[in-house]
Design a protein around this motif. Structure first.
Motif, PDB file in Angstrom:
ATOM      1  N   TYR A 145      92.642  34.388   5.893  1.00  8.28           N
ATOM      2  CA  TYR A 145      92.323  35.621   5.180  1.00  8.28           C
ATOM      3  C   TYR A 145      92.380  35.342   3.683  1.00  8.28           C
ATOM      4  CZ  TYR A 145      93.121  38.078   9.591  1.00  8.28           C
ATOM      5  OH  TYR A 145      93.046  38.509  10.887  1.00  8.28           O
ATOM      6  N   ALA A 146      91.321  35.726   2.981  1.00 11.62           N
ATOM      7  CA  ALA A 146      91.256  35.508   1.539  1.00 11.62           C
ATOM      8  C   ALA A 146      91.125  36.853   0.828  1.00 11.62           C
ATOM      9  CB  ALA A 146      90.064  34.621   1.186  1.00 11.62           C
TER      10      ALA A 146
ATOM     11  N   SER B 227      90.748  46.780   3.386  1.00 13.21           N
ATOM     12  CA  SER B 227      91.981  46.627   2.625  1.00 13.21           C
ATOM     13  C   SER B 227      92.909  45.679   3.385  1.00 13.21           C
ATOM     14  CB  SER B 227      92.652  47.985   2.443  1.00 13.21           C
ATOM     15  OG  SER B 227      93.914  47.832   1.810  1.00 13.21           O
ATOM     16  N   TYR B 228      93.773  44.999   2.660  1.00 14.45           N
ATOM     17  CA  TYR B 228      94.684  44.025   3.279  1.00 14.45           C
ATOM     18  C   TYR B 228      95.518  44.632   4.396  1.00 14.45           C
ATOM     19  CZ  TYR B 228      98.628  46.182   0.876  1.00 14.45           C
ATOM     20  OH  TYR B 228      99.590  47.059   0.465  1.00 14.45           O
ATOM     21  N   ASN B 229      95.842  45.932   4.316  1.00 15.59           N
ATOM     22  CA  ASN B 229      96.711  46.553   5.318  1.00 15.59           C
ATOM     23  C   ASN B 229      95.954  47.127   6.508  1.00 15.59           C
ATOM     24  OD1 ASN B 229      95.550  48.733   4.079  1.00 15.59           O
ATOM     25  ND2 ASN B 229      97.469  49.629   3.322  1.00 15.59           N
TER      26      ASN B 229
ATOM     27  N   ARG C 228      90.690  42.897   0.615  1.00 14.85           N
ATOM     28  CA  ARG C 228      90.890  43.286  -0.778  1.00 14.85           C
ATOM     29  C   ARG C 228      92.245  43.966  -0.944  1.00 14.85           C
ATOM     30  NH1 ARG C 228      89.685  48.758  -0.725  1.00 14.85           N
ATOM     31  NH2 ARG C 228      88.445  49.414   1.079  1.00 14.85           N
ATOM     32  N   ILE C 229      92.814  43.773  -2.112  1.00 13.49           N
ATOM     33  CA  ILE C 229      94.034  44.482  -2.495  1.00 13.49           C
ATOM     34  C   ILE C 229      93.610  45.562  -3.483  1.00 13.49           C
ATOM     35  CG2 ILE C 229      96.282  44.306  -3.619  1.00 13.49           C
ATOM     36  CD1 ILE C 229      96.397  41.385  -2.726  1.00 13.49           C
ATOM     37  N   PRO C 230      93.640  46.833  -3.087  1.00 12.67           N
ATOM     38  CA  PRO C 230      93.147  47.903  -3.963  1.00 12.67           C
ATOM     39  C   PRO C 230      93.887  47.934  -5.296  1.00 12.67           C
ATOM     40  CG  PRO C 230      93.522  48.714  -1.730  1.00 12.67           C
ATOM     41  CD  PRO C 230      94.133  47.350  -1.805  1.00 12.67           C
ATOM     42  N   MET C 231      93.153  48.197  -6.365  1.00  8.46           N
ATOM     43  CA  MET C 231      93.716  48.248  -7.710  1.00  8.46           C
ATOM     44  C   MET C 231      93.449  49.613  -8.341  1.00  8.46           C
ATOM     45  SD  MET C 231      95.154  45.350  -8.521  1.00  8.46           S
ATOM     46  CE  MET C 231      95.518  44.392  -7.055  1.00  8.46           C
ATOM     47  N   GLU C 232      94.459  50.176  -8.935  1.00  7.94           N
ATOM     48  CA  GLU C 232      94.309  51.416  -9.691  1.00  7.94           C
ATOM     49  C   GLU C 232      94.253  51.080 -11.186  1.00  7.94           C
ATOM     50  OE1 GLU C 232      93.844  54.220  -8.208  1.00  7.94           O
ATOM     51  OE2 GLU C 232      94.419  53.678  -6.157  1.00  7.94           O
TER      52      GLU C 232
END
Length: 263
Positions: free
Chosen positions: A191-192, A200-202, A234-238
């Motif tokens: 997983y990249a 999302s990663y989770n 993806r790791i969501p970003m705010e």
């Protein structure tokens, strides 16, 4: 007692602290401080050096009993300070032999589902040491790292691992892409974290054999290695943040897998 900085043993320690080439040639590295002395398995202790005032202090009697079981030297205080990489030496320094592992050992023991980290060209020693330490806490079975990743045996990495360097199996690799093929053959899926990640990663299931790919702090993963991943996540970003620190991102992914496996 060693009283001169020109002593060959003192020069050896200074070289091991300063040069990766010396560490590779000898297969040894330096671990400073009381905790790392205790964490170093007796079988890996090559030689121990203690500051004269440390050896004479009654509060260190128990440690000195352990030191005397192996090969050690007492060093005059002013000379001992020159051997150390830290500004405030703790009075004890261990030359340790590098642990060695086979690739199969990184898959974990029988009955364990592999949880692997694959590190591509990480440069910051603090990041690398933190990742190794966190990997132990999260139950990672092994780490594959590129040859261009920071030397895992340099002093700052060793201190950052807090002893995990002895307990998390790792191998430096010339070809990480080939290693991912090897992992896939053993049903370990990569997983990249990637800007093109769909889920999302989770939202993924990490209860099967899993490898997380962590890229260089500035450039991220190479296209070649990311292309080998079974899944882009993806790791969501705010806000205006583009990405997380490599060690933080690795910790987030590792503990997500840990949480799923121990739910």
């Amino acid at each position: 007692m060693i009283t001169s900085a020109s002593n060959q043993q003192i020069k050896r320690v200074i070289q091991l602290n300063a040069k990766a080439k010396s560490r590779r040639e000898e297969g040894c590295f330096v671990a400073e401080g009381i905790k790392l002395f205790r964490e170093t398995p007796a079988a890996l202790r090559d030689r121990v050096f203690v500051e004269a005032s440390f050896a004479e202090d009654d509060q260190h009697r128990e440690i000195m009993e352990e030191v005397r079981k192996g090969s050690f030297e007492v060093v005059e205080d002013r000379v001992f300070e020159k051997m150390c990489d830290t500004r405030t030496p703790q009075g004890i320094l261990t030359i340790a032999r590098m642990p060695e592992y086979r690739a199969e050992e990184l898959l974990g023991s029988e009955g364990h589902v592999p949880l692997i980290l694959v590190l591509e060209d990480l440069q910051d020693p603090g990041n690398l040491g933190t990742i190794i330490r966190t990997a132990e806490g999260a139950g990672v079975t092994g780490i594959f790292m590129s040859n261009k990743t920071a030397d895992p045996f340099q002093p700052k990495v060793i201190r950052s691992t807090m002893g995990s360097i002895y307990r998390v199996p790792f191998i430096r690799e010339e070809d990480l892409c080939a290693r991912l093929d090897w992992l896939r053959e053993r049903e370990v899926y990569a997983y990249a974290a990637h800007l093109k990640g769909e889920n999302s990663y989770n939202q993924e299931d990490y209860r099967k054999g899993t490898a997380f790919l962590i890229g260089n702090e500035g450039n991220g993963l190479s296209d070649q290695l990311a292309g080998k991943a079974a899944h882009l996540i993806r790791i969501p970003m705010e806000g205006q943040v583009e990405s997380l620190n490599a060690a933080v991102a690795a910790a987030l992914l590792m503990y997500t897998a840990h949480g799923q496996r121990h739910a």
